[in-house]
Scaffold this active site. Sequence first.
Site, PDB file in Angstrom:
ATOM      1  N   LEU A   1       9.175 -18.157 -36.515  1.00 22.82           N
ATOM      2  CA  LEU A   1      10.577 -18.465 -36.288  1.00 22.82           C
ATOM      3  C   LEU A   1      11.345 -17.170 -36.536  1.00 22.82           C
ATOM      4  CD1 LEU A   1      11.169 -21.891 -38.120  1.00 22.82           C
ATOM      5  CD2 LEU A   1      10.960 -21.506 -35.653  1.00 22.82           C
ATOM      6  N   ASP A   2      12.379 -16.915 -35.750  1.00 22.94           N
ATOM      7  CA  ASP A   2      13.204 -15.735 -35.988  1.00 22.94           C
ATOM      8  C   ASP A   2      13.771 -15.754 -37.404  1.00 22.94           C
ATOM      9  OD1 ASP A   2      12.798 -15.050 -33.337  1.00 22.94           O
ATOM     10  OD2 ASP A   2      14.667 -15.969 -32.658  1.00 22.94           O
ATOM     11  N   LYS A   3      14.058 -14.593 -37.918  1.00 23.62           N
ATOM     12  CA  LYS A   3      14.620 -14.482 -39.271  1.00 23.62           C
ATOM     13  C   LYS A   3      15.811 -15.415 -39.457  1.00 23.62           C
ATOM     14  CE  LYS A   3      17.257 -11.289 -42.179  1.00 23.62           C
ATOM     15  NZ  LYS A   3      17.901  -9.961 -42.261  1.00 23.62           N
TER      16      LYS A   3
END
Length: 312
Positions: free
Chosen positions: A137-139
Amino acid sequence: MLSQIDLYVQEIDDRLDRYLADQLADISRSRLQKLIEQGQVQINGQVCTSKKAAVQVGDHIHITIPDAQPLDLQAEAIPLEILYEDDHLLIINKPAGLVVHPAPGHEGGTLVNALLAHCDHLAGIGGVQRPGIVHRLDKDTSGAIVVAKTDQAHQHLQAQLKAKTARREYLAVVYGAPAMASGTIDLPIGRHPVDRKKMAIVPEAKGGRRAVTHWQVKERLGNYTLIHFTLETGRTHQIRVHSAQMGHPIVGDPVYGSGRSIGVNLTGQALHAWRLNLQHPVLATPIEAIAPLPTAFLTLLEILRRRNYSQI
């Protein structure tokens, strides 16, 4: 054990590092440049050490990837919100702002560091750089992410994602009001041709990879909309890129968004991995994990509902 990759250039002329970055999305461009500098890349049987070398249609590129050296990963007692756990896997509700795995600039304070403190036997599962990590998942995206505790679980879960039998659903608040109630976006995604830190809609003939996102309006909030997204593929920044391409970027997205402020202090973009459905890698039973919306997301919805109500 060394990894060997062979590529045959078919429909693109570009410099070597850009071409490789487009074709090998799982390897960072900086890593590819180092491989070139180290003499690990051959073009038509000749070692090439220039990242700017021209790649032409018909070229045969051979890449040798040495085993990655393990990072000095440290266990860190970072609190985790666990949605599901047994001896084979766990599912975490990742907060926005937490990086999934160590990388240059983020050597510590990541989900992997937290997992090493929670599970003392993750080392090496799925690779030394990203132990236990099945998908990313993106930051600045919150929500459900699955982690494998064994090699068997890791391989089985990754196979489910590849076969599209695992189902990943997201909730997001976007700018604007889509004319339709639902739809599907089927547009290939690749590295942006100018800004290599971004992704963009890129034709498959130029290195893009097929990306399919299904969406459905859940709630209309005046000039904003709560949308339910379901991923059919899992490309980097897929929902963010597709939403922006629709003309409805995700609220708070610093890369693909509009840059407008809405008066809510969001940690990241208003994008949340809400529900994850998969098959247990050993028991073959279905698992459904629902990640509660973070406080900032709920606050955003409440403010938009009040604004919309006051304008009716």
